[in-house]
Motif scaffolding. Structure first.
Motif, PDB file in Angstrom:
ATOM      1  N   LEU A 171      -1.127  -9.435   1.231  1.00 44.53           N
ATOM      2  CA  LEU A 171      -1.410  -8.077   0.794  1.00 44.53           C
ATOM      3  C   LEU A 171      -0.183  -7.412   0.179  1.00 44.53           C
ATOM      4  O   LEU A 171      -0.286  -6.673  -0.807  1.00 44.53           O
ATOM      5  CB  LEU A 171      -1.915  -7.251   1.981  1.00 44.53           C
ATOM      6  CG  LEU A 171      -2.497  -5.867   1.671  1.00 44.53           C
ATOM      7  CD1 LEU A 171      -3.805  -6.002   0.900  1.00 44.53           C
ATOM      8  CD2 LEU A 171      -2.735  -5.087   2.957  1.00 44.53           C
ATOM      9  N   GLN A 174       3.588  -8.804  -3.453  1.00 43.16           N
ATOM     10  CA  GLN A 174       4.154  -8.428  -4.758  1.00 43.16           C
ATOM     11  C   GLN A 174       5.117  -7.249  -4.678  1.00 43.16           C
ATOM     12  O   GLN A 174       5.629  -6.803  -5.705  1.00 43.16           O
ATOM     13  CB  GLN A 174       3.014  -8.093  -5.734  1.00 43.16           C
ATOM     14  CG  GLN A 174       1.918  -9.131  -5.822  1.00 43.16           C
ATOM     15  CD  GLN A 174       2.449 -10.502  -6.167  1.00 43.16           C
ATOM     16  OE1 GLN A 174       3.062 -10.695  -7.214  1.00 43.16           O
ATOM     17  NE2 GLN A 174       2.230 -11.476  -5.280  1.00 43.16           N
ATOM     18  N   LYS A 192       1.514   1.428  -1.540  1.00 40.37           N
ATOM     19  CA  LYS A 192       0.160   1.699  -2.038  1.00 40.37           C
ATOM     20  C   LYS A 192      -0.157   0.835  -3.256  1.00 40.37           C
ATOM     21  O   LYS A 192      -1.291   0.384  -3.440  1.00 40.37           O
ATOM     22  CB  LYS A 192       0.022   3.175  -2.416  1.00 40.37           C
ATOM     23  CG  LYS A 192       0.003   4.133  -1.236  1.00 40.37           C
ATOM     24  CD  LYS A 192      -0.132   5.566  -1.722  1.00 40.37           C
ATOM     25  CE  LYS A 192      -0.128   6.553  -0.563  1.00 40.37           C
ATOM     26  NZ  LYS A 192      -0.205   7.969  -1.030  1.00 40.37           N
ATOM     27  N   PRO A 195      -0.965  -3.520  -2.724  1.00 36.90           N
ATOM     28  CA  PRO A 195      -2.328  -3.998  -2.456  1.00 36.90           C
ATOM     29  C   PRO A 195      -3.266  -3.836  -3.645  1.00 36.90           C
ATOM     30  O   PRO A 195      -4.179  -4.650  -3.828  1.00 36.90           O
ATOM     31  CB  PRO A 195      -2.781  -3.116  -1.278  1.00 36.90           C
ATOM     32  CG  PRO A 195      -1.516  -2.670  -0.628  1.00 36.90           C
ATOM     33  CD  PRO A 195      -0.550  -2.483  -1.760  1.00 36.90           C
ATOM     34  N   LYS A 196      -3.053  -2.789  -4.468  1.00 32.67           N
ATOM     35  CA  LYS A 196      -3.887  -2.606  -5.654  1.00 32.67           C
ATOM     36  C   LYS A 196      -3.678  -3.755  -6.638  1.00 32.67           C
ATOM     37  O   LYS A 196      -4.628  -4.253  -7.240  1.00 32.67           O
ATOM     38  CB  LYS A 196      -3.538  -1.282  -6.353  1.00 32.67           C
ATOM     39  CG  LYS A 196      -3.968  -0.025  -5.615  1.00 32.67           C
ATOM     40  CD  LYS A 196      -3.601   1.204  -6.423  1.00 32.67           C
ATOM     41  CE  LYS A 196      -3.981   2.491  -5.711  1.00 32.67           C
ATOM     42  NZ  LYS A 196      -3.585   3.691  -6.497  1.00 32.67           N
ATOM     43  N   ILE A 198      -2.653  -6.858  -6.052  1.00 27.95           N
ATOM     44  CA  ILE A 198      -3.096  -8.178  -5.572  1.00 27.95           C
ATOM     45  C   ILE A 198      -4.596  -8.201  -5.278  1.00 27.95           C
ATOM     46  O   ILE A 198      -5.161  -9.284  -5.025  1.00 27.95           O
ATOM     47  CB  ILE A 198      -2.304  -8.577  -4.303  1.00 27.95           C
ATOM     48  CG1 ILE A 198      -2.429 -10.079  -4.006  1.00 27.95           C
ATOM     49  CG2 ILE A 198      -2.755  -7.755  -3.104  1.00 27.95           C
ATOM     50  CD1 ILE A 198      -1.750 -10.964  -4.974  1.00 27.95           C
ATOM     51  N   LYS A 199      -5.259  -7.062  -5.360  1.00 29.61           N
ATOM     52  CA  LYS A 199      -6.682  -6.999  -5.029  1.00 29.61           C
ATOM     53  C   LYS A 199      -7.482  -8.000  -5.869  1.00 29.61           C
ATOM     54  O   LYS A 199      -7.389  -8.037  -7.090  1.00 29.61           O
ATOM     55  CB  LYS A 199      -7.213  -5.582  -5.274  1.00 29.61           C
ATOM     56  CG  LYS A 199      -8.662  -5.398  -4.850  1.00 29.61           C
ATOM     57  CD  LYS A 199      -9.129  -3.957  -5.059  1.00 29.61           C
ATOM     58  CE  LYS A 199     -10.573  -3.781  -4.621  1.00 29.61           C
ATOM     59  NZ  LYS A 199     -11.055  -2.388  -4.838  1.00 29.61           N
ATOM     60  N   GLY A 200      -8.266  -8.810  -5.179  1.00 34.22           N
ATOM     61  CA  GLY A 200      -9.080  -9.814  -5.854  1.00 34.22           C
ATOM     62  C   GLY A 200      -8.353 -11.109  -6.155  1.00 34.22           C
ATOM     63  O   GLY A 200      -8.948 -12.041  -6.711  1.00 34.22           O
ATOM     64  N   HIS A 201      -7.055 -11.182  -5.775  1.00 38.89           N
ATOM     65  CA  HIS A 201      -6.268 -12.369  -6.111  1.00 38.89           C
ATOM     66  C   HIS A 201      -5.523 -12.947  -4.912  1.00 38.89           C
ATOM     67  O   HIS A 201      -4.687 -13.837  -5.084  1.00 38.89           O
ATOM     68  CB  HIS A 201      -5.266 -12.029  -7.225  1.00 38.89           C
ATOM     69  CG  HIS A 201      -5.928 -11.648  -8.514  1.00 38.89           C
ATOM     70  ND1 HIS A 201      -6.262 -12.565  -9.483  1.00 38.89           N
ATOM     71  CD2 HIS A 201      -6.361 -10.439  -8.965  1.00 38.89           C
ATOM     72  CE1 HIS A 201      -6.862 -11.942 -10.491  1.00 38.89           C
ATOM     73  NE2 HIS A 201      -6.927 -10.660 -10.207  1.00 38.89           N
ATOM     74  N   LYS A 202      -5.833 -12.434  -3.729  1.00 39.02           N
ATOM     75  CA  LYS A 202      -5.151 -12.964  -2.529  1.00 39.02           C
ATOM     76  C   LYS A 202      -5.508 -14.428  -2.302  1.00 39.02           C
ATOM     77  O   LYS A 202      -4.640 -15.234  -1.946  1.00 39.02           O
ATOM     78  CB  LYS A 202      -5.523 -12.111  -1.300  1.00 39.02           C
ATOM     79  CG  LYS A 202      -4.923 -10.709  -1.321  1.00 39.02           C
ATOM     80  CD  LYS A 202      -5.200  -9.952  -0.057  1.00 39.02           C
ATOM     81  CE  LYS A 202      -6.632  -9.486   0.035  1.00 39.02           C
ATOM     82  NZ  LYS A 202      -6.981  -8.477  -0.992  1.00 39.02           N
ATOM     83  N   LYS A 249      -3.675  -6.614 -15.210  1.00 40.78           N
ATOM     84  CA  LYS A 249      -4.241  -5.536 -14.418  1.00 40.78           C
ATOM     85  C   LYS A 249      -3.682  -4.161 -14.758  1.00 40.78           C
ATOM     86  O   LYS A 249      -4.379  -3.155 -14.620  1.00 40.78           O
ATOM     87  CB  LYS A 249      -4.026  -5.806 -12.918  1.00 40.78           C
ATOM     88  CG  LYS A 249      -4.722  -7.074 -12.430  1.00 40.78           C
ATOM     89  CD  LYS A 249      -4.843  -7.134 -10.942  1.00 40.78           C
ATOM     90  CE  LYS A 249      -5.950  -6.242 -10.424  1.00 40.78           C
ATOM     91  NZ  LYS A 249      -6.303  -6.496  -9.020  1.00 40.78           N
ATOM     92  N   PRO A 251      -1.599  -1.892 -13.181  1.00 39.06           N
ATOM     93  CA  PRO A 251      -1.917  -0.940 -12.120  1.00 39.06           C
ATOM     94  C   PRO A 251      -1.461   0.460 -12.447  1.00 39.06           C
ATOM     95  O   PRO A 251      -0.448   0.658 -13.108  1.00 39.06           O
ATOM     96  CB  PRO A 251      -1.139  -1.500 -10.908  1.00 39.06           C
ATOM     97  CG  PRO A 251      -0.002  -2.243 -11.519  1.00 39.06           C
ATOM     98  CD  PRO A 251      -0.553  -2.844 -12.785  1.00 39.06           C
TER      99      PRO A 251
END
Length: 254
Positions: A171, A174, A192, A195-196, A198-202, A249, A251
């Protein structure tokens, strides 16, 4: 449509980027180990004398080691961007503005260390009870060297603790790269944002990490010498993974 690089593509990139840079990356790795391992070995005997003091000092040592982990993130981001890394990059977070950098690294690494300690301490404690029972076990006795309930508890705590630790590491995996690209962000903002990103790529990152296991085993068989090649290869791959996420992504600011 976003196109993410495969594990093989990321590794191929890392291999090419490391050509001509293995000397400096191995030197940086050796310096990293020289600055952290002796301190860890020095305090290991405290585990038997005062477990509480040992774990408290372990947190302090872990936070200190975090400065070098963050510095290595800079080293391998440079490698992934085809820039020449420098030995002083490892000590980047010991340079001015020291207090601003130290505050962020300390907060983030302390959180990671506390999560790791909370996840591993329960099964470590139960495991020590099992080990004590086995040491004091009489081979002529008809009973098992440990209770079935204790062994079951240890197994459950081991599985749950390991799962929590791995998930937390993925989580926030990065965060030290993000710290290089967004030096103006606070620790809270970085916590904050990571996690945004890496979301969907853990699962993808976990697969990449697992793919290095055969090389890690070969490194062990070579008395650790292979690790001098494998470690930079792994870190360069992870840095390319981060850049691949950023390219796709973008972010938003927290």
């Amino acid at each position: 449509m976003n196109h993410y690089l495969s594990s093989n593509e990321l590794k191929r990139l890392a291999k090419g980027q490391l050509l001509g840079k293995y000397g400096i990356t191995v030197g940086i790795l050796a310096l990293h180990l020289l600055c952290t391992l002796p301190i860890q070995f020095l305090f290991n005997p405290l585990a038997r004398i005062s477990p509480f003091l040992y774990y408290m000092l372990s947190l302090v040592i872990s936070v200190f080691a975090g400065f070098f982990t963050a510095g290595e993130a800079l080293v391998y981001l440079k490698v992934a961007c085809n820039q020449p890394p420098a030995v002083m990059d490892l000590f980047h977070f010991f340079t001015p503005p020291v207090f601003q950098k130290a505050g962020k690294v300390s907060q983030i690494q302390l959180l990671l260390s506390v999560i790791s300690l909370a996840a591993t301490l329960p099964y470590t404690y139960v495991g020590s009870l099992l080990l004590t029972s086995m040491i004091s076990w009489n081979p002529n006795a008809s009973m098992l060297p440990f209770g079935a309930g204790t062994f079951l508890l240890y197994t459950i705590l081991l599985v749950v603790g390991t799962a929590i630790e791995v998930f937390a590491q993925l989580l926030l995996s990065q965060i030290f790269y993000l710290m290089q690209d967004f030096p103006e962000y606070t620790a809270a903002q970085l916590l904050k944002l990571a996690p945004k990103l890496i979301k969907g790529h853990k699962a993808r990152l976990f697969y990449i990490q697992l793919s290095f296991l055969p090389l890690m085993l070969l490194s062990i068989c070579s008395c650790g010498l292979g690790f001098l090649w494998v470690y930079p290869y792994m870190q360069a791959t992870y840095a390319n993974f981060y850049l691949d996420l950023m390219r796709n992504k973008h972010p938003h600011t927290p």
